[in-house]
Design a protein around this motif. Structure first.
Motif, PDB file in Angstrom:
ATOM      1  N   HIS A 141      17.394  -9.484 -29.913  1.00 46.54           N
ATOM      2  CA  HIS A 141      16.407 -10.520 -30.199  1.00 46.54           C
ATOM      3  C   HIS A 141      16.943 -11.417 -31.312  1.00 46.54           C
ATOM      4  O   HIS A 141      17.966 -11.122 -31.931  1.00 46.54           O
ATOM      5  N   LEU A 142      16.244 -12.494 -31.552  1.00 46.58           N
ATOM      6  CA  LEU A 142      16.604 -13.412 -32.631  1.00 46.58           C
ATOM      7  C   LEU A 142      15.914 -12.988 -33.918  1.00 46.58           C
ATOM      8  O   LEU A 142      14.752 -12.573 -33.912  1.00 46.58           O
ATOM      9  N   SER A 143      16.640 -13.105 -35.013  1.00 39.47           N
ATOM     10  CA  SER A 143      16.066 -12.871 -36.324  1.00 39.47           C
ATOM     11  C   SER A 143      16.342 -14.107 -37.186  1.00 39.47           C
ATOM     12  O   SER A 143      16.802 -15.131 -36.683  1.00 39.47           O
ATOM     13  N   ILE A 144      16.099 -13.998 -38.495  1.00 31.42           N
ATOM     14  CA  ILE A 144      16.247 -15.150 -39.388  1.00 31.42           C
ATOM     15  C   ILE A 144      17.396 -14.911 -40.346  1.00 31.42           C
ATOM     16  O   ILE A 144      17.511 -13.837 -40.938  1.00 31.42           O
ATOM     17  N   HIS A 145      18.241 -15.898 -40.519  1.00 34.70           N
ATOM     18  CA  HIS A 145      19.315 -15.839 -41.514  1.00 34.70           C
ATOM     19  C   HIS A 145      18.696 -15.653 -42.894  1.00 34.70           C
ATOM     20  O   HIS A 145      17.620 -16.180 -43.195  1.00 34.70           O
ATOM     21  N   SER A 163      23.150 -19.265 -34.366  1.00 35.53           N
ATOM     22  CA  SER A 163      23.484 -18.733 -35.687  1.00 35.53           C
ATOM     23  C   SER A 163      24.288 -19.739 -36.493  1.00 35.53           C
ATOM     24  O   SER A 163      24.610 -20.836 -36.031  1.00 35.53           O
ATOM     25  N   PRO A 186       8.888 -17.889 -36.261  1.00 37.36           N
ATOM     26  CA  PRO A 186       8.723 -16.518 -36.766  1.00 37.36           C
ATOM     27  C   PRO A 186       7.532 -16.442 -37.717  1.00 37.36           C
ATOM     28  O   PRO A 186       6.916 -17.471 -38.046  1.00 37.36           O
ATOM     29  N   THR A 238      12.681 -22.228 -36.321  1.00 33.61           N
ATOM     30  CA  THR A 238      13.959 -21.545 -36.495  1.00 33.61           C
ATOM     31  C   THR A 238      14.824 -21.777 -35.265  1.00 33.61           C
ATOM     32  O   THR A 238      14.347 -21.649 -34.131  1.00 33.61           O
ATOM     33  N   ALA A 261      18.979 -19.001 -37.395  1.00 31.99           N
ATOM     34  CA  ALA A 261      18.748 -17.689 -36.806  1.00 31.99           C
ATOM     35  C   ALA A 261      19.976 -16.801 -36.957  1.00 31.99           C
ATOM     36  O   ALA A 261      21.078 -17.263 -37.270  1.00 31.99           O
ATOM     37  N   THR A 262      19.779 -15.529 -36.755  1.00 34.21           N
ATOM     38  CA  THR A 262      20.874 -14.576 -36.565  1.00 34.21           C
ATOM     39  C   THR A 262      20.537 -13.752 -35.333  1.00 34.21           C
ATOM     40  O   THR A 262      19.387 -13.716 -34.891  1.00 34.21           O
ATOM     41  N   TYR A 263      21.544 -13.086 -34.794  1.00 36.06           N
ATOM     42  CA  TYR A 263      21.328 -12.266 -33.612  1.00 36.06           C
ATOM     43  C   TYR A 263      21.249 -10.797 -34.022  1.00 36.06           C
ATOM     44  O   TYR A 263      22.207 -10.252 -34.568  1.00 36.06           O
ATOM     45  N   SER A 264      20.118 -10.183 -33.783  1.00 36.48           N
ATOM     46  CA  SER A 264      20.001  -8.744 -33.992  1.00 36.48           C
ATOM     47  C   SER A 264      20.570  -8.049 -32.763  1.00 36.48           C
ATOM     48  O   SER A 264      20.196  -8.373 -31.627  1.00 36.48           O
TER      49      SER A 264
END
Length: 742
Positions: free
Chosen positions: A438-442, A472, A462, A468, A381-384
């Motif tokens: 919110h959480l996003s995807i690397h 991060s 997702p 996921t 994940a990545t952090y938006s």
């Protein structure tokens, strides 16, 4: 006494950063607290890492909620209990299933039900009733007051003061996409969920000493611990059934391809010697599985006729070259394996594998089917986060401002007459800015773990359809999980299409991975030399084609150099001009070399100009006599991702002392050369003076150097594209001639 603390990873609810929460806990007089973000575990690993060996000890848990309605809080007694909580949360997040009022039977986790929603069902041994400060008024009249052994303090902590509470309300309005004036009371916290000093909280519950005792008992019997370190080996340990068989398979695959990659006897022996050296380090550092998993992925791609480009620091490895992960010959290009792996390196090796955008999804599917059994694979994940313009627009919407007013606020520096409402929005935007939303995807990262991913984190699902993580790449690296990078590149699909067209029309199979034959093709050289590279990946831009023509770049090394010096940082520093001038002017090269031959000779390939990060290693190792591991510290010091600055400065003294030994007769050498090399001068005049010797690097040049690890892999693709362009052009001409005759 703190069983329910939130960070801003309780998205659009909490307002504390991790460090702010830890500081507030410590200043409040607490030494133990429970971190229980809402339906989230993003803060867990970082909190545990930051508190390792410190006086504040976190207890790990999850606040299970449907929206803002709290169902129960789970506290992990052990790592196994944390895994139980993660599996429970994962199940509900994947299926988007609301949480029931009653928790499932956890074996190593406590459950706390808020008194306001508890309805009297029989409690198990691990279940308790949480009494908030608001509930204290009702407790004397509650039928649960007699269950003294089941009552604990449940004071929620979500913000520090009224300003943060206001920010919390704004976040709730943003999350629910409603006007602040229409946000219901049930849609946000009550306002007293603030950090209180321990003495004040104890005083509030002083009439119920059993509640205090029960709460302390829960905190004292919970302990979740992870071993942190980037090389702690949390990835899949063995590709086969053990390190012995892994190494045997890896060596076998290397030997199988030695003659293919190095048909000449002398080169074969040289490659074999380096191969054995690399295999020894790989075995010692237990990276055989990492190589073999990448090899497995690439093998699947070849089986499906998917073209790939292997890059990253892995391009420095001859083992990677032999088993087909990359097509970059590290011996020909004088690449150091220590740039990729060395015994003193504290971070994991790195492969980036590019596939066509049409093929990557299938490769990802294969990885999860092949290695993701029992939940042991996940996307990263990545952090938006809330950014400047976006948060102003969102705040403007919740305050009901028209679009024109919001646009003015986003450019507030142009409009000094901002009204009171606008100033309030700008003030809160500064507070909320950089909060995770919110959480996003690397973009490319996939984890393949020895243990199920829920050992470290819950996962969400997702639209891509793969579990996921909720952390991060930084937290993954800290705990010893290094990612596999599977990237997408549209241009690679054209290679596959071209190969198919050539096969269909001419019946010819082209070995697209045999790069050496392309680099020696005269027609390919002519295309590059004349800058006729339209349609060729990475070298088709007008600027690049002009540079190719200026440099008459028809060989691999010059193509690689051109691809690097055109990068903005290098070109603006004056290095690109120095490279072109020296390429065209033999006397200038001789003049520069005469001033400092020891340094120039190391960089003779690029006429004494520093072009790649690998040049840092060469200069530091050969010129300053640092070990290859020490030289790699300098190389990493130029990266924004480099965290261990203390290690960087450990080698500073060695750099200066060794340079002095190398050229002692040069007199005031430290002042004139070594110091400028170490600290890049900030004035144009000083930079020009130093460029007269050589384009030196080290700490301050981090913005100027572009690493060659990607450039070299992309350059192989440029050659492949050039060959295919020739073939397709020939086919078009042939087809036109046939059509004319008809």
């Amino acid at each position: 006494m703190l069983l329910n603390c939130h960070t801003y990873y309780s998205f659009c609810y909490g307002t504390y950063s991790i460090k702010e929460l830890l500081n507030a806990v410590y200043l409040g007089g607490y030494r133990t607290f429970a971190l229980t973000d809402i339906n989230n575990t993003s803060a867990v690993l970082e909190t545990l890492r930051l508190t390792e060996g410190k006086t504040v000890r976190p207890v790990i848990g999850i606040d299970f909620r449907n929206g803002v309605q709290q169902q129960y809080v789970g506290l992990a007694q052990t790592n196994s209990g944390f895994k139980e909580l993660n599996e429970h949360l994962t199940k509900h997040l994947h299926g988007q299933i609301p949480f029931d009022a009653i928790a499932p039977p956890f074996h190593q986790a406590y459950v706390i039900y808020p008194m306001a929603t508890y309805r009297g069902w029989k409690l198990q041994e691990h279940e308790f009733i949480g009494v908030s400060l608001n509930d204290l008024k009702q407790l004397p009249f509650s039928p649960y007051k007699h269950q003294t052994h089941k009552l604990v303090a449940l004071h929620e902590v979500s913000f520090a003061a009224k300003k943060q509470f206001n920010a919390h309300r704004l976040l709730r309005a943003i999350d629910t996409n409603t006007l602040l004036s229409k946000l219901p009371l049930t849609g946000h916290a009550k306002g007293n969920e603030m950090m209180l000093p321990e003495a004040e909280l104890l005083a509030a519950y002083s009439s119920y000493p059993h509640i205090i005792a029960n709460t302390q008992q829960l905190l004292n019997t919970c302990s979740v611990m992870f071993e942190f370190g980037k090389l702690k080996g949390k990835n899949k340990k063995y590709y086969t059934d053990g390190i012995g068989n892994d190494m045997a398979l890896l060596r076998s695959e290397c030997i199988k391809n030695l003659a293919y990659r190095y048909p000449q006897p002398v080169a074969y022996l040289q490659a074999q010697k380096r191969m054995e050296k690399e295999l020894e380090v790989i075995q010692k550092m237990n990276f055989a599985s990492y190589f073999l998993i990448n090899w497995d992925i690439v093998n699947y791609a070849r089986h499906k006729n998917y073209y790939h480009v292997g890059r990253g620091s892995g391009a420095n490895s001859i083992v990677a070259y032999l088993i087909g992960i990359t097509d970059v010959d590290p011996i020909e290009l004088d690449l150091y394996f220590e740039r990729f792996i060395n015994e003193n390196r504290s971070n994991a090796p790195d492969f980036d594998i590019d596939f066509s955008w049409t093929d990557r999804d299938d490769v990802t599917r294969y990885i999860f089917e092949r290695f993701g059994k029992d939940g042991k694979a996940a996307l990263l994940a990545t952090y938006s986060t809330f950014q400047h313009d976006a948060v102003i627009r969102e705040l403007g919407k919740v305050f009901g401002l028209p679009p024109g007013e919001i646009d003015r606020l986003q450019a507030a520096h142009k409009y000094p007459d901002i009204d009171a409402m606008g100033k309030k929005i700008l003030r809160y935007s500064e507070l909320i800015q950089q909060f995770p939303s919110h959480l996003s995807i690397h973009a490319s990262g996939i984890l393949i773990s020895e243990e199920p991913i829920t050992t470290y984190s819950a996962t969400f699902m997702p639209p891509k359809g793969y579990p996921t993580t909720q952390f991060s790449m930084l937290e993954a690296e800290d705990v010893g999980l290094f990612k596999f990078d599977i990237l997408s590149q549209r241009g690679l699909g054209k290679i596959k299409d071209a190969l198919h067209i050539i096969k269909e029309n001419k019946g010819v199979d082209i070995d697209i991975h045999n790069i050496k034959q392309f680099t020696q093709d005269e027609k390919v050289k002519e295309l590059l030399r004349e800058g006729k590279a339209i349609g060729c990946f990475y070298v088709e831009s007008p600027g690049m084609r002009m540079l190719l023509a200026k440099l008459r770049a028809d060989d691999y090394l010059r193509l690689v150099a051109a691809s690097s010096i055109i990068r903005p940082g290098v070109s603006k520093s004056g290095m690109m001009r120095a490279y072109i001038d020296r390429f065209r002017n033999q006397s200038l090269r001789e003049k520069v070399r005469a001033q400092l031959p020891q340094l120039y000779d190391i960089l003779a390939e690029t006429y004494g100009v520093m072009v790649y990060q690998e040049d840092v290693i060469k200069v530091a190792h050969l010129f300053a006599d640092l070990t290859l591991a020490e030289a790699d510290y300098l190389r990493r010091g130029m990266s924004w991702k480099f965290k261990q600055r203390n290690e960087f400065f450990k080698v500073r003294e060695s750099f200066f002392n060794n340079c002095l030994k190398v050229i002692l007769p040069k007199g005031n050498f430290i002042r004139t050369i070594c110091t400028p090399c170490w600290r890049w001068p900030y004035t144009p005049r000083a930079r020009r003076r130093l460029l007269n010797f050589s384009s030196c690097i080290l700490p301050s040049l981090k913005s100027l150097i572009f690493c060659s690890r990607s450039i070299m892999s992309f350059s192989t693709t440029a050659f492949s594209n050039s060959v295919l362009k020739l073939c397709i052009t020939f086919l078009k001409k042939t087809s036109s001639a046939i059509a004319k005759e008809a």
